[in-house]
Motif scaffolding. Structure first.
Motif, PDB file in Angstrom:
ATOM      1  N   PHE A 155     -46.041  42.988 -17.536  1.00  0.00           N
ATOM      2  CA  PHE A 155     -45.058  41.902 -17.490  1.00  0.00           C
ATOM      3  C   PHE A 155     -45.726  40.539 -17.513  1.00  0.00           C
ATOM      4  N   ASP A 156     -44.907  39.507 -17.667  1.00  0.00           N
ATOM      5  CA  ASP A 156     -45.417  38.141 -17.643  1.00  0.00           C
ATOM      6  C   ASP A 156     -46.130  37.890 -16.318  1.00  0.00           C
ATOM      7  N   LYS A 157     -47.187  37.116 -16.372  1.00  0.00           N
ATOM      8  CA  LYS A 157     -48.026  36.840 -15.210  1.00  0.00           C
ATOM      9  C   LYS A 157     -47.202  36.344 -14.021  1.00  0.00           C
ATOM     10  N   GLY A 158     -47.351  37.033 -12.893  1.00  0.00           N
ATOM     11  CA  GLY A 158     -46.708  36.625 -11.647  1.00  0.00           C
ATOM     12  C   GLY A 158     -45.208  36.804 -11.595  1.00  0.00           C
ATOM     13  N   SER A 159     -44.624  37.523 -12.553  1.00  0.00           N
ATOM     14  CA  SER A 159     -43.160  37.590 -12.591  1.00  0.00           C
ATOM     15  C   SER A 159     -42.561  38.778 -11.834  1.00  0.00           C
ATOM     16  N   PHE A 160     -43.367  39.800 -11.514  1.00  0.00           N
ATOM     17  CA  PHE A 160     -42.802  40.972 -10.837  1.00  0.00           C
ATOM     18  C   PHE A 160     -42.554  40.682  -9.356  1.00  0.00           C
ATOM     19  N   THR A 161     -41.339  41.000  -8.915  1.00  0.00           N
ATOM     20  CA  THR A 161     -40.971  40.903  -7.512  1.00  0.00           C
ATOM     21  C   THR A 161     -40.370  42.231  -7.093  1.00  0.00           C
ATOM     22  N   GLU A 162     -41.014  42.894  -6.130  1.00  0.00           N
ATOM     23  CA  GLU A 162     -40.489  44.176  -5.649  1.00  0.00           C
ATOM     24  C   GLU A 162     -39.284  43.932  -4.757  1.00  0.00           C
ATOM     25  N   THR A 163     -38.293  44.790  -4.909  1.00  0.00           N
ATOM     26  CA  THR A 163     -37.107  44.740  -4.053  1.00  0.00           C
ATOM     27  C   THR A 163     -36.919  46.107  -3.410  1.00  0.00           C
ATOM     28  N   LEU A 164     -36.119  46.169  -2.388  1.00  0.00           N
ATOM     29  CA  LEU A 164     -35.845  47.423  -1.660  1.00  0.00           C
ATOM     30  C   LEU A 164     -37.142  48.066  -1.162  1.00  0.00           C
ATOM     31  N   ALA A 165     -38.146  47.246  -0.902  1.00  0.00           N
ATOM     32  CA  ALA A 165     -39.430  47.760  -0.411  1.00  0.00           C
ATOM     33  C   ALA A 165     -39.282  48.184   1.050  1.00  0.00           C
ATOM     34  N   GLY A 166     -40.210  48.977   1.520  1.00  0.00           N
ATOM     35  CA  GLY A 166     -40.225  49.359   2.928  1.00  0.00           C
ATOM     36  C   GLY A 166     -39.581  50.692   3.205  1.00  0.00           C
ATOM     37  N   TRP A 167     -38.878  51.253   2.258  1.00  0.00           N
ATOM     38  CA  TRP A 167     -38.290  52.585   2.437  1.00  0.00           C
ATOM     39  C   TRP A 167     -38.356  53.308   1.101  1.00  0.00           C
ATOM     40  N   ALA A 168     -38.270  54.616   1.142  1.00  0.00           N
ATOM     41  CA  ALA A 168     -38.302  55.444  -0.070  1.00  0.00           C
ATOM     42  C   ALA A 168     -39.483  55.031  -0.944  1.00  0.00           C
ATOM     43  N   LYS A 169     -40.662  55.138  -0.395  1.00  0.00           N
ATOM     44  CA  LYS A 169     -41.852  54.574  -1.032  1.00  0.00           C
ATOM     45  C   LYS A 169     -42.386  55.365  -2.217  1.00  0.00           C
ATOM     46  N   VAL A 213     -40.805  52.641  -6.846  1.00  0.00           N
ATOM     47  CA  VAL A 213     -40.938  51.190  -6.731  1.00  0.00           C
ATOM     48  C   VAL A 213     -39.906  50.563  -7.650  1.00  0.00           C
ATOM     49  N   VAL A 214     -39.118  49.635  -7.129  1.00  0.00           N
ATOM     50  CA  VAL A 214     -38.122  48.945  -7.949  1.00  0.00           C
ATOM     51  C   VAL A 214     -38.286  47.440  -7.779  1.00  0.00           C
ATOM     52  N   GLY A 215     -37.857  46.719  -8.770  1.00  0.00           N
ATOM     53  CA  GLY A 215     -37.956  45.267  -8.689  1.00  0.00           C
ATOM     54  C   GLY A 215     -37.460  44.610  -9.955  1.00  0.00           C
ATOM     55  N   ARG A 216     -37.785  43.343 -10.059  1.00  0.00           N
ATOM     56  CA  ARG A 216     -37.395  42.550 -11.212  1.00  0.00           C
ATOM     57  C   ARG A 216     -38.644  41.871 -11.767  1.00  0.00           C
ATOM     58  N   ASN A 235     -27.687  50.468 -10.116  1.00  0.00           N
ATOM     59  CA  ASN A 235     -26.394  49.800  -9.912  1.00  0.00           C
ATOM     60  C   ASN A 235     -26.564  48.297  -9.709  1.00  0.00           C
ATOM     61  N   ASP A 236     -27.595  47.901  -8.973  1.00  0.00           N
ATOM     62  CA  ASP A 236     -27.857  46.468  -8.782  1.00  0.00           C
ATOM     63  C   ASP A 236     -28.150  45.784 -10.112  1.00  0.00           C
ATOM     64  N   PHE A 237     -29.003  46.405 -10.932  1.00  0.00           N
ATOM     65  CA  PHE A 237     -29.346  45.818 -12.222  1.00  0.00           C
ATOM     66  C   PHE A 237     -28.119  45.735 -13.132  1.00  0.00           C
ATOM     67  N   ARG A 238     -27.241  46.730 -13.034  1.00  0.00           N
ATOM     68  CA  ARG A 238     -26.005  46.723 -13.832  1.00  0.00           C
ATOM     69  C   ARG A 238     -25.136  45.528 -13.470  1.00  0.00           C
ATOM     70  N   THR A 239     -24.975  45.270 -12.171  1.00  0.00           N
ATOM     71  CA  THR A 239     -24.116  44.155 -11.753  1.00  0.00           C
ATOM     72  C   THR A 239     -24.726  42.801 -12.123  1.00  0.00           C
ATOM     73  N   GLU A 240     -26.052  42.773 -12.337  1.00  0.00           N
ATOM     74  CA  GLU A 240     -26.728  41.541 -12.739  1.00  0.00           C
ATOM     75  C   GLU A 240     -26.876  41.438 -14.257  1.00  0.00           C
ATOM     76  N   ALA A 291     -24.995  56.338 -12.114  1.00  0.00           N
ATOM     77  CA  ALA A 291     -25.385  54.951 -12.361  1.00  0.00           C
ATOM     78  C   ALA A 291     -25.745  54.739 -13.832  1.00  0.00           C
ATOM     79  N   PHE A 292     -26.431  55.712 -14.444  1.00  0.00           N
ATOM     80  CA  PHE A 292     -26.751  55.605 -15.867  1.00  0.00           C
ATOM     81  C   PHE A 292     -25.495  55.587 -16.725  1.00  0.00           C
ATOM     82  N   VAL A 293     -24.510  56.398 -16.367  1.00  0.00           N
ATOM     83  CA  VAL A 293     -23.273  56.460 -17.147  1.00  0.00           C
ATOM     84  C   VAL A 293     -22.579  55.096 -17.176  1.00  0.00           C
ATOM     85  N   LYS A 294     -22.622  54.374 -16.065  1.00  0.00           N
ATOM     86  CA  LYS A 294     -21.960  53.069 -15.980  1.00  0.00           C
ATOM     87  C   LYS A 294     -22.800  51.929 -16.548  1.00  0.00           C
ATOM     88  N   PHE A 295     -24.075  52.166 -16.812  1.00  0.00           N
ATOM     89  CA  PHE A 295     -24.991  51.107 -17.233  1.00  0.00           C
ATOM     90  C   PHE A 295     -24.690  50.707 -18.669  1.00  0.00           C
TER      91      PHE A 295
END
Length: 145
Positions: free
Chosen positions: A7-21, A24-27, A83-88, A122-126
């Motif tokens: 990805f573009d330099k410095g652009s990855f931000t992990e979300t929902l971190a700290g559980w279900a390790k 890895v998900v993020g933007r 689902n979060d990515f779909r709503t965004e 979630a894929f069906v609704k995406f």
């Protein structure tokens, strides 16, 4: 020192971190385009199951979770991220390297199949594009895809 990546330099931000390790998900941005990102964690992760406060004999338990496997918590996290990515209205890129769903008795009692079906729902609704990248030497087997 920054090393080149996907990805573009410095652009990855992990979300929902700290559980279900084990997932890895993020933007991130790819060529300036914002995207949702889902990737597997290939290393073994520890999950801490707290003691039941209503049971005086209960104690905290540390559970080892193999990398590259969906457990109930990581399947739910994956579905939630989609689902979060779909709503965004974000396109989604998945770095696919999964061996499948955990089939252990504990995970069956913890409803791994139910949470896995939430990924399908979630894929069906995406509606945005979904890109699947299979890294070199990756594994896609079992019920993973």
């Amino acid at each position: 020192k920054w090393h080149g990546g996907f990805f573009d330099k410095g652009s990855f931000t992990e979300t929902l971190a700290g559980w279900a390790k084990t997932v890895v998900v993020g933007r991130a941005r790819l060529g300036g385009i914002p995207m949702g990102v889902i990737a597997t964690e290939n290393r073994t992760a520890e999950t801490i199951k707290p003691a039941d406060p209503a049971d005086l004999k209960a104690s905290e338990v540390v559970i080892q979770e193999a990398g590259g496997v969906w457990f109930p918590n990581s399947a739910y996290k994956t579905a939630q991220a989609i689902n979060d990515f779909r709503t965004e209205d974000l396109p989604l890129i998945i770095f696919a390297n999964w061996r499948g769903f955990s089939g252990g008795q504990r995970d069956m009692f913890d409803e791994v199949l139910k949470y896995g079906s939430l990924i399908v729902d979630a894929f069906v609704k995406f509606t945005q594009p979904i890109f699947v990248y299979i890294p070199p030497h990756a594994e896609i087997r079992g019920g993973a895809w």
